[in-house]
Design a protein around this motif. Structure first.
Motif, mmCIF file in Angstrom:
data_model
loop_
_atom_site.group_PDB
_atom_site.id
_atom_site.type_symbol
_atom_site.label_atom_id
_atom_site.label_comp_id
_atom_site.label_asym_id
_atom_site.label_seq_id
_atom_site.Cartn_x
_atom_site.Cartn_y
_atom_site.Cartn_z
ATOM 1 N N ASP A 1 40.164 -10.885 -16.257
ATOM 2 C CA ASP A 1 38.847 -10.390 -15.860
ATOM 3 C C ASP A 1 37.891 -11.572 -15.724
ATOM 4 O OD1 ASP A 1 37.194 -8.447 -15.063
ATOM 5 O OD2 ASP A 1 36.709 -7.696 -17.054
ATOM 6 N N VAL B 1 43.246 -7.568 -14.961
ATOM 7 C CA VAL B 1 42.973 -6.640 -13.865
ATOM 8 C C VAL B 1 44.096 -6.737 -12.837
ATOM 9 C CG1 VAL B 1 41.388 -6.059 -11.994
ATOM 10 C CG2 VAL B 1 40.487 -6.827 -14.193
ATOM 11 N N ARG C 1 42.236 -0.328 -8.522
ATOM 12 C CA ARG C 1 41.956 -1.404 -9.472
ATOM 13 C C ARG C 1 42.318 -0.871 -10.845
ATOM 14 N NH1 ARG C 1 37.881 -5.581 -10.805
ATOM 15 N NH2 ARG C 1 37.328 -5.297 -12.982
ATOM 16 N N GLU D 1 42.527 -1.725 -14.927
ATOM 17 C CA GLU D 1 42.113 -2.615 -16.012
ATOM 18 C C GLU D 1 42.992 -2.349 -17.218
ATOM 19 O OE1 GLU D 1 37.369 -2.838 -14.739
ATOM 20 O OE2 GLU D 1 37.967 -1.797 -16.589
ATOM 21 N N ARG E 1 41.221 -8.604 -21.236
ATOM 22 C CA ARG E 1 41.479 -7.673 -20.145
ATOM 23 C C ARG E 1 42.151 -8.368 -18.966
ATOM 24 N NH1 ARG E 1 36.293 -4.647 -17.999
ATOM 25 N NH2 ARG E 1 36.609 -3.504 -19.916
#
Lengths: 84, 84
Positions: free
Chosen positions: B77, B5, B42, B44, B3
């Motif tokens: 992440d 971000v 934010r 993801e 992931r």
């Protein structure tokens, strides 16, 4: 002056049409290895004195997040996330 | 599965009426030591294979942020933020 960051994201079981729209647009950019995009909010709270994560948690709980559909995490700016 | 971000925030010189509304509501909660609240997004992005921050930067640049009024940062992440 100290900053606390609150990250508010939809719970995993809640559909995110905005993120889905971005994910659906990616093949047109030539991106094929993205499996999911989720869009939430990042809130930066500046305290006059010391950062107060407990106070930030209260603010997030009452004003920033909808606990029915959203989860939030709180962390000091630059520090590791602490799950709410 | 990895992931990345992307944090998108309004540039500091751009007014944030949404954050201002939250800041103005805080005295009613008994909170008086907050000097500013800024609200951003934010995002993801889940990759099928390895996380690809350069790809995420391209996505952020083209789809997620408006460079006229917003700055973004990209990080894996859990890792430290890297300024865009």
């Amino acid at each position: 002056m100290a900053r606390v960051v609150v990250d508010v994201m939809l719970k995993p079981e809640i559909l995110d049409p905005q993120g889905q729209a971005v994910a659906n647009a990616l093949p047109r950019l030539g991106v094929s290895d993205v499996t999911s995009v989720r869009i939430g909010r990042r809130i930066e709270i500046e305290f006059a004195g010391d950062a107060d994560p407990e106070r930030a948690r209260e603010i997030a709980d009452k004003l920033l997040a909808n606990p029915v559909i959203e989860d939030f995490t709180i962390h000091l700016d630059g520090a590791a996330a602490e799950v709410a």
